[in-house]
Design a protein around this motif. Structure first.
Motif, short mmCIF file in Angstrom:
data_model
loop_
_atom_site.label_atom_id
_atom_site.label_comp_id
_atom_site.label_asym_id
_atom_site.label_seq_id
_atom_site.Cartn_x
_atom_site.Cartn_y
_atom_site.Cartn_z
N ARG A 116 0.82 -1.21 0.00
CA ARG A 116 0.00 0.00 0.00
C ARG A 116 0.85 1.26 0.00
O ARG A 116 0.48 2.27 -0.58
CB ARG A 116 -0.94 0.02 1.19
N ASP A 117 2.00 1.18 0.64
CA ASP A 117 2.86 2.37 0.74
C ASP A 117 3.62 2.66 -0.55
O ASP A 117 4.29 3.68 -0.65
CB ASP A 117 3.84 2.20 1.90
N ARG A 118 3.54 1.80 -1.55
CA ARG A 118 4.20 2.06 -2.84
C ARG A 118 3.62 3.29 -3.52
O ARG A 118 4.29 3.92 -4.33
CB ARG A 118 4.05 0.86 -3.77
N LEU A 119 2.38 3.63 -3.23
CA LEU A 119 1.76 4.78 -3.88
C LEU A 119 2.54 6.06 -3.59
O LEU A 119 2.86 6.81 -4.50
CB LEU A 119 0.29 4.92 -3.46
N GLY A 120 2.88 6.31 -2.34
CA GLY A 120 3.72 7.46 -1.98
C GLY A 120 3.28 8.76 -2.64
O GLY A 120 2.10 9.09 -2.68
N ALA A 121 4.24 9.51 -3.19
CA ALA A 121 3.93 10.76 -3.90
C ALA A 121 3.24 10.43 -5.22
O ALA A 121 3.70 9.56 -5.95
CB ALA A 121 5.21 11.56 -4.14
N TRP A 122 2.14 11.13 -5.51
CA TRP A 122 1.37 10.86 -6.73
C TRP A 122 0.93 12.17 -7.37
O TRP A 122 0.88 13.21 -6.73
CB TRP A 122 0.16 9.98 -6.42
N TYR B 21 -8.11 12.43 -21.33
CA TYR B 21 -7.18 11.50 -20.69
C TYR B 21 -6.88 11.95 -19.26
O TYR B 21 -6.58 13.10 -19.02
CB TYR B 21 -5.87 11.42 -21.49
N VAL B 22 -6.95 11.00 -18.34
CA VAL B 22 -6.58 11.24 -16.96
C VAL B 22 -5.43 10.29 -16.65
O VAL B 22 -5.54 9.08 -16.88
CB VAL B 22 -7.75 11.00 -15.98
N THR B 23 -4.32 10.84 -16.17
CA THR B 23 -3.12 10.04 -15.94
C THR B 23 -2.71 10.11 -14.47
O THR B 23 -2.54 11.19 -13.92
CB THR B 23 -1.96 10.56 -16.81
N LEU B 24 -2.57 8.93 -13.86
CA LEU B 24 -1.99 8.81 -12.52
C LEU B 24 -0.51 8.57 -12.72
O LEU B 24 -0.12 7.62 -13.41
CB LEU B 24 -2.63 7.65 -11.75
N ARG B 25 0.32 9.42 -12.15
CA ARG B 25 1.77 9.32 -12.31
C ARG B 25 2.42 9.31 -10.94
O ARG B 25 2.02 10.07 -10.06
CB ARG B 25 2.28 10.51 -13.12
N LEU B 26 3.42 8.45 -10.76
CA LEU B 26 4.20 8.41 -9.53
C LEU B 26 5.58 8.96 -9.85
O LEU B 26 6.42 8.25 -10.40
CB LEU B 26 4.31 6.98 -8.99
N PRO B 27 5.82 10.24 -9.57
CA PRO B 27 7.09 10.86 -9.99
C PRO B 27 8.29 10.35 -9.19
O PRO B 27 8.18 10.06 -8.00
CB PRO B 27 6.85 12.35 -9.72
N GLY B 28 9.40 10.21 -9.90
CA GLY B 28 10.65 9.87 -9.23
C GLY B 28 11.24 8.55 -9.67
O GLY B 28 10.68 7.82 -10.49
N ARG B 29 12.38 8.26 -9.10
CA ARG B 29 13.12 7.03 -9.42
C ARG B 29 12.68 5.89 -8.51
O ARG B 29 12.17 6.09 -7.42
CB ARG B 29 14.61 7.26 -9.20
#
Length: 143
Positions: A58-64, A121-129
């Motif tokens: 669950r914590d993989r979502l983080g910053a979104w 279009y709606v895009t969910l993005r998880l920014p970062g490495r």
């Protein structure tokens, strides 16, 4: 996506209580999930149903971030000196409509956020490495 058992379609099929999920490749750079609404629509809110049944997943979502645009695959990653995100001229009407930081202790498994705007279009993005997109369902609602 990670493999055929976790393809992107599982995150937009409306069957989120069934414990299905989509999964990007592990440790990706800014993984994203794009939803095509079929035509330009007025968007009001987006609900993200986070993954359940896995300790730590669950914590993989983080910053979104949530992006809305009229063109597929368009979201911005750069910002100016004031922290305002900028889009290239070739990405018309791509705009950040919501962003946040998911923390399981305060957010629970599901949350709804305002994402008011007009787009196809709606895009969910998880920014970062080293990020892994691993959610159960993403739902887009009209205003």
């Amino acid at each position: 996506t990670y493999n055929s058992n976790y393809e992107a379609e599982k995150c937009i099929d409306g069957e989120w209580p069934m414990h299905k999920m989509c999964h990007s490749k592990s440790n990706s750079y800014s993984p994203w999930l794009e939803i095509d609404l079929g035509e330009t629509r007025q968007i009001g809110t987006v609900t993200i149903h986070n993954r359940r049944g896995c300790s730590g997943c669950r914590d993989r979502l983080g910053a979104w971030e949530l992006w809305v645009s009229d063109v597929p695959g368009t979201f911005c990653s750069a910002s100016n000196e004031y922290g305002i995100r900028l889009c290239e001229a070739s990405t018309p009407r791509a705009r950040l409509c919501a962003s946040g930081e998911y923390t399981h202790a305060s957010d629970g498994d599901d949350f709804t956020t305002l994402c008011a705007g007009l787009g196809r279009y709606v895009t969910l993005r998880l920014p970062g490495r080293s990020r892994t997109l691993n959610v159960a369902e993403v739902q887009v609602f009209a205003s």
